[in-house]
Write a protein that holds these residues in place. Structure first.
Motif, PDB file in Angstrom:
ATOM      1  N   LEU A  39       1.763  11.178  -9.910  1.00 33.38           N
ATOM      2  CA  LEU A  39       1.525  10.825  -8.509  1.00 33.38           C
ATOM      3  C   LEU A  39       1.961  11.999  -7.638  1.00 33.38           C
ATOM      4  O   LEU A  39       2.982  12.633  -7.901  1.00 33.38           O
ATOM      5  CB  LEU A  39       2.380   9.579  -8.210  1.00 33.38           C
ATOM      6  CG  LEU A  39       2.097   8.717  -7.006  1.00 33.38           C
ATOM      7  CD1 LEU A  39       0.636   8.349  -6.910  1.00 33.38           C
ATOM      8  CD2 LEU A  39       2.939   7.446  -7.098  1.00 33.38           C
ATOM      9  N   THR A 126      -5.730   7.852  -3.132  1.00 31.30           N
ATOM     10  CA  THR A 126      -5.422   6.688  -2.319  1.00 31.30           C
ATOM     11  C   THR A 126      -5.260   7.200  -0.896  1.00 31.30           C
ATOM     12  O   THR A 126      -4.285   7.852  -0.549  1.00 31.30           O
ATOM     13  CB  THR A 126      -4.208   5.893  -2.885  1.00 31.30           C
ATOM     14  OG1 THR A 126      -3.949   4.781  -2.029  1.00 31.30           O
ATOM     15  CG2 THR A 126      -2.958   6.722  -3.074  1.00 31.30           C
ATOM     16  N   ASN A 147      -7.327   4.019  -5.520  1.00 29.73           N
ATOM     17  CA  ASN A 147      -6.247   3.032  -5.398  1.00 29.73           C
ATOM     18  C   ASN A 147      -6.211   2.458  -3.977  1.00 29.73           C
ATOM     19  O   ASN A 147      -6.099   3.201  -3.003  1.00 29.73           O
ATOM     20  CB  ASN A 147      -4.902   3.683  -5.742  1.00 29.73           C
ATOM     21  CG  ASN A 147      -3.719   2.773  -5.387  1.00 29.73           C
ATOM     22  OD1 ASN A 147      -2.840   3.161  -4.621  1.00 29.73           O
ATOM     23  ND2 ASN A 147      -3.696   1.563  -5.906  1.00 29.73           N
ATOM     24  N   ASN A 149      -4.450  -1.105  -2.553  1.00 32.34           N
ATOM     25  CA  ASN A 149      -3.798  -2.361  -2.911  1.00 32.34           C
ATOM     26  C   ASN A 149      -4.020  -3.427  -1.846  1.00 32.34           C
ATOM     27  O   ASN A 149      -4.090  -3.110  -0.658  1.00 32.34           O
ATOM     28  CB  ASN A 149      -2.289  -2.139  -3.073  1.00 32.34           C
ATOM     29  CG  ASN A 149      -1.964  -1.243  -4.255  1.00 32.34           C
ATOM     30  OD1 ASN A 149      -2.788  -1.079  -5.141  1.00 32.34           O
ATOM     31  ND2 ASN A 149      -0.777  -0.658  -4.261  1.00 32.34           N
ATOM     32  N   PRO A 216      -1.747  -1.903 -10.256  1.00 34.28           N
ATOM     33  CA  PRO A 216      -0.337  -1.561 -10.119  1.00 34.28           C
ATOM     34  C   PRO A 216       0.463  -2.728  -9.575  1.00 34.28           C
ATOM     35  O   PRO A 216       0.089  -3.336  -8.580  1.00 34.28           O
ATOM     36  CB  PRO A 216      -0.345  -0.395  -9.107  1.00 34.28           C
ATOM     37  CG  PRO A 216      -1.660  -0.452  -8.409  1.00 34.28           C
ATOM     38  CD  PRO A 216      -2.600  -1.309  -9.199  1.00 34.28           C
ATOM     39  N   ASN A 218       3.958  -3.265  -8.037  1.00 30.77           N
ATOM     40  CA  ASN A 218       5.117  -2.562  -7.485  1.00 30.77           C
ATOM     41  C   ASN A 218       6.222  -3.562  -7.165  1.00 30.77           C
ATOM     42  O   ASN A 218       5.942  -4.689  -6.749  1.00 30.77           O
ATOM     43  CB  ASN A 218       4.727  -1.874  -6.165  1.00 30.77           C
ATOM     44  CG  ASN A 218       3.655  -0.814  -6.327  1.00 30.77           C
ATOM     45  OD1 ASN A 218       3.955   0.319  -6.675  1.00 30.77           O
ATOM     46  ND2 ASN A 218       2.392  -1.178  -6.088  1.00 30.77           N
ATOM     47  N   PHE A 281       3.672   5.023 -13.630  1.00 31.17           N
ATOM     48  CA  PHE A 281       3.693   6.300 -12.915  1.00 31.17           C
ATOM     49  C   PHE A 281       4.738   7.157 -13.610  1.00 31.17           C
ATOM     50  O   PHE A 281       5.863   6.710 -13.847  1.00 31.17           O
ATOM     51  CB  PHE A 281       4.023   6.090 -11.434  1.00 31.17           C
ATOM     52  CG  PHE A 281       2.881   5.505 -10.656  1.00 31.17           C
ATOM     53  CD1 PHE A 281       1.675   6.198 -10.557  1.00 31.17           C
ATOM     54  CD2 PHE A 281       2.983   4.268 -10.042  1.00 31.17           C
ATOM     55  CE1 PHE A 281       0.599   5.674  -9.858  1.00 31.17           C
ATOM     56  CE2 PHE A 281       1.917   3.732  -9.342  1.00 31.17           C
ATOM     57  CZ  PHE A 281       0.718   4.443  -9.252  1.00 31.17           C
ATOM     58  N   LEU A 286       7.674   9.341  -6.933  1.00 30.09           N
ATOM     59  CA  LEU A 286       6.468   8.557  -6.598  1.00 30.09           C
ATOM     60  C   LEU A 286       5.817   9.303  -5.423  1.00 30.09           C
ATOM     61  O   LEU A 286       5.514  10.481  -5.566  1.00 30.09           O
ATOM     62  CB  LEU A 286       6.873   7.118  -6.276  1.00 30.09           C
ATOM     63  CG  LEU A 286       7.449   6.350  -7.479  1.00 30.09           C
ATOM     64  CD1 LEU A 286       8.177   5.094  -7.038  1.00 30.09           C
ATOM     65  CD2 LEU A 286       6.328   6.000  -8.460  1.00 30.09           C
ATOM     66  N   LEU A 287       5.620   8.657  -4.289  1.00 27.11           N
ATOM     67  CA  LEU A 287       5.097   9.399  -3.132  1.00 27.11           C
ATOM     68  C   LEU A 287       6.265  10.029  -2.380  1.00 27.11           C
ATOM     69  O   LEU A 287       6.339  11.246  -2.208  1.00 27.11           O
ATOM     70  CB  LEU A 287       4.292   8.462  -2.228  1.00 27.11           C
ATOM     71  CG  LEU A 287       2.983   7.939  -2.835  1.00 27.11           C
ATOM     72  CD1 LEU A 287       2.322   6.927  -1.914  1.00 27.11           C
ATOM     73  CD2 LEU A 287       2.012   9.074  -3.142  1.00 27.11           C
ATOM     74  N   THR A 288       7.213   9.184  -1.963  1.00 27.34           N
ATOM     75  CA  THR A 288       8.404   9.717  -1.281  1.00 27.34           C
ATOM     76  C   THR A 288       9.675   9.311  -2.027  1.00 27.34           C
ATOM     77  O   THR A 288      10.728   9.852  -1.772  1.00 27.34           O
ATOM     78  CB  THR A 288       8.506   9.172   0.171  1.00 27.34           C
ATOM     79  OG1 THR A 288       8.857   7.769   0.124  1.00 27.34           O
ATOM     80  CG2 THR A 288       7.198   9.333   0.921  1.00 27.34           C
ATOM     81  N   ALA A 289       9.572   8.324  -2.894  1.00 28.69           N
ATOM     82  CA  ALA A 289      10.757   7.742  -3.531  1.00 28.69           C
ATOM     83  C   ALA A 289      10.904   8.216  -4.979  1.00 28.69           C
ATOM     84  O   ALA A 289       9.967   8.765  -5.566  1.00 28.69           O
ATOM     85  CB  ALA A 289      10.656   6.221  -3.483  1.00 28.69           C
TER      86      ALA A 289
HETATM   87  C1  DTB Z   1       0.812   2.101  -6.044  1.00 30.81           C
HETATM   88  O1  DTB Z   1       0.469   0.921  -6.211  1.00 30.81           O
HETATM   89  N1  DTB Z   1       2.051   2.538  -6.077  1.00 30.81           N
HETATM   90  C2  DTB Z   1       2.123   3.966  -5.820  1.00 30.81           C
HETATM   91  C3  DTB Z   1       0.620   4.353  -5.761  1.00 30.81           C
HETATM   92  N2  DTB Z   1      -0.049   3.085  -5.823  1.00 30.81           N
HETATM   93  C4  DTB Z   1       0.114   5.240  -4.735  1.00 30.81           C
HETATM   94  C5  DTB Z   1       2.937   4.295  -4.624  1.00 30.81           C
HETATM   95  C6  DTB Z   1       4.341   3.763  -4.716  1.00 30.81           C
HETATM   96  C7  DTB Z   1       5.074   4.200  -3.491  1.00 30.81           C
HETATM   97  C8  DTB Z   1       6.536   3.902  -3.597  1.00 30.81           C
HETATM   98  C9  DTB Z   1       7.274   4.291  -2.385  1.00 30.81           C
HETATM   99  C10 DTB Z   1       7.244   5.745  -2.046  1.00 30.81           C
HETATM  100  O2  DTB Z   1       7.220   6.624  -2.931  1.00 30.81           O
HETATM  101  O3  DTB Z   1       7.308   6.025  -0.836  1.00 30.81           O
END
Ligand code: DTB
Ligand code: SAM
Ligand code: SF4
Length: 331
Positions: A39, A126, A147, A149, A216, A218, A281, A286-289
């Motif tokens: 990711l 996404t 993606n 959701n 996914p 989450n 993943f 992840l994206l920010t976490a």
């Molecule tokens: C999904 O269902 N989960 C991922 C992805 N699709 C893009 C993203 C998770 C984000 C978790 C919080 C973050 O990293 O900010």
């Protein structure tokens, strides 16, 4: 699958539900493969939408720095590393309500997609809302899966997001399907929803035509400054139950154990794999976490005798030196 059937399955004793999910899993998945998806947030923060779980929304002060769209070369470097480390899918996320054909931003995204697709790794993006034109352009550029959701039930959605509607989400999914891309669509547990909301969410997802290629699931990672900053941790048994039900209601989908794995023990994750999860993943972020370290994930897969899904055989050898060895995992 209809709500009543989902409810009847869900309200069985825990082990009966898990046993049924396991049986469905074994009937549809002949191997013990786990799909590894990397990711990358290619455009971070400053989002116009008010999703109450998200650190990237400009409506809240989560302390996150806003970053412009990454340069293509930087993204390609990350995609090469992801491939070399064993990921078979590279998923790029961009904060924002959506994308619009004809804009410079969208043209840049298409350019990035073409570059990643040329590396022969599955390309997922996404990017929020899409119209038919944008969906077609993404598919032509090489996107394999999109993606998007639905996150929760239609009834609960307005409690979580007010800047767009549940129907807007469904419209985008329709455009993705019409354009011929696979749909990756799931949700989040821990938004304050009821069990009924969780089941309604699965009812909607499992009744997509065609069903999603991946789902996914989450667990909320509470983000400081957001309305859900004090969200209670999701119970690992509730998570396993929902994964089991997802497996039964959409037997052919890759069910991805997604955000929130840093708060799950190895044993809890093992239960989720047993219940039918066969995708994660993979990578430290992840994206920010945060996400579990790759060495921990490799070690866990090995302990459970699960295998990373092999890359497409027609794909050429990785084009850069792996950042970390793929296997064997450390003892
Ligand atoms: C999904 O269902 N989960 C991922 C992805 N699709 C893009 C993203 C998770 C984000 C978790 C919080 C973050 O990293 O900010
Ligand atoms: N902006 C695009 C969109 O909303 O579709 C793509 C990015 S968005 C961050 C992708 C998904 O990540 C959300 O739909 C949600 O399911 C999940 N997500 C975001 N923040 C999360 C959090 N704090 N905890 C768990 N999942 C989260
Ligand atoms: Fe924006 Fe997506 Fe976050 Fe919602 S989930 S605030 S649309 S980045």
């Amino acid at each position: 699958m209809h709500y009543a059937d989902l409810a009847a399955l869900y309200h069985q004793p825990f082990f009966s539900l898990l046993q049924q999910a396991r049986e469905v899993h074994e009937n549809h998945w002949s191997d013990s493969s786990v799909q590894l998806c990397a990711l990358l947030s290619i455009k971070t923060g400053g989002c116009s939408e008010d999703c109450s779980y998200c650190a990237q929304s400009a409506h809240y002060t989560s302390g996150l720095d806003t970053e412009r769209l990454m340069e293509k070369e930087q993204v390609l470097e990350r995609a090469r590393l992801a491939k070399a480390n064993g990921s078979t899918r590279f998923c790029m996320g961009a904060a924002g309500r959506g994308v619009r054909a004809g804009t410079r931003g969208f043209e840049s995204v298409l350019e990035i997609v073409r570059g990643v697709a040329a590396l022969e790794i599955e390309v997922c993006v996404t990017l929020g809302e899409l119209g038919a034109e944008e969906a077609e352009a993404l598919r032509l550029a090489g996107v394999t899966a999109y993606n998007h959701n639905i996150d929760t039930s239609p009834e609960n959605y307005p409690n979580i997001v007010t800047t767009h509607s549940f129907q807007d989400r469904l419209n985008t999914i329709r455009h993705v399907q019409d354009a011929g891309m696979s749909v990756c669509c799931g949700g989040i547990l821990g938004l304050g929803e009821t069990v009924e909301d969780r089941l309604r969410m699965l009812e909607v997802i499992s009744e997509f035509n065609p069903p999603p290629e991946s789902i996914p699931i989450n667990a909320l990672m509470p983000m400081p400054g957001t309305p859900l900053a004090d969200g209670k941790p999701v119970d690992a048994f509730d998570l396993a139950r929902l994964i089991a039900l997802t497996r039964i209601s959409t037997p052919r989908a890759r069910v991805r154990l997604s955000a929130g794995r840093t708060c799950l023990s190895d044993e809890a994750q093992a239960l989720c794999f047993f219940a039918g999860a066969n995708s994660i993943f993979y990578g430290d972020k992840l994206l920010t976490a945060a996400n579990p370290a790759v060495q921990n994930d490799l070690a866990l897969l090995e302990k459970l005798d699960l295998e990373a899904k092999p890359a497409n055989r027609s794909a050429p050898a990785p084009c850069s030196t792996p950042e970390r060895p793929l296997s064997p995992a450390p003892k």
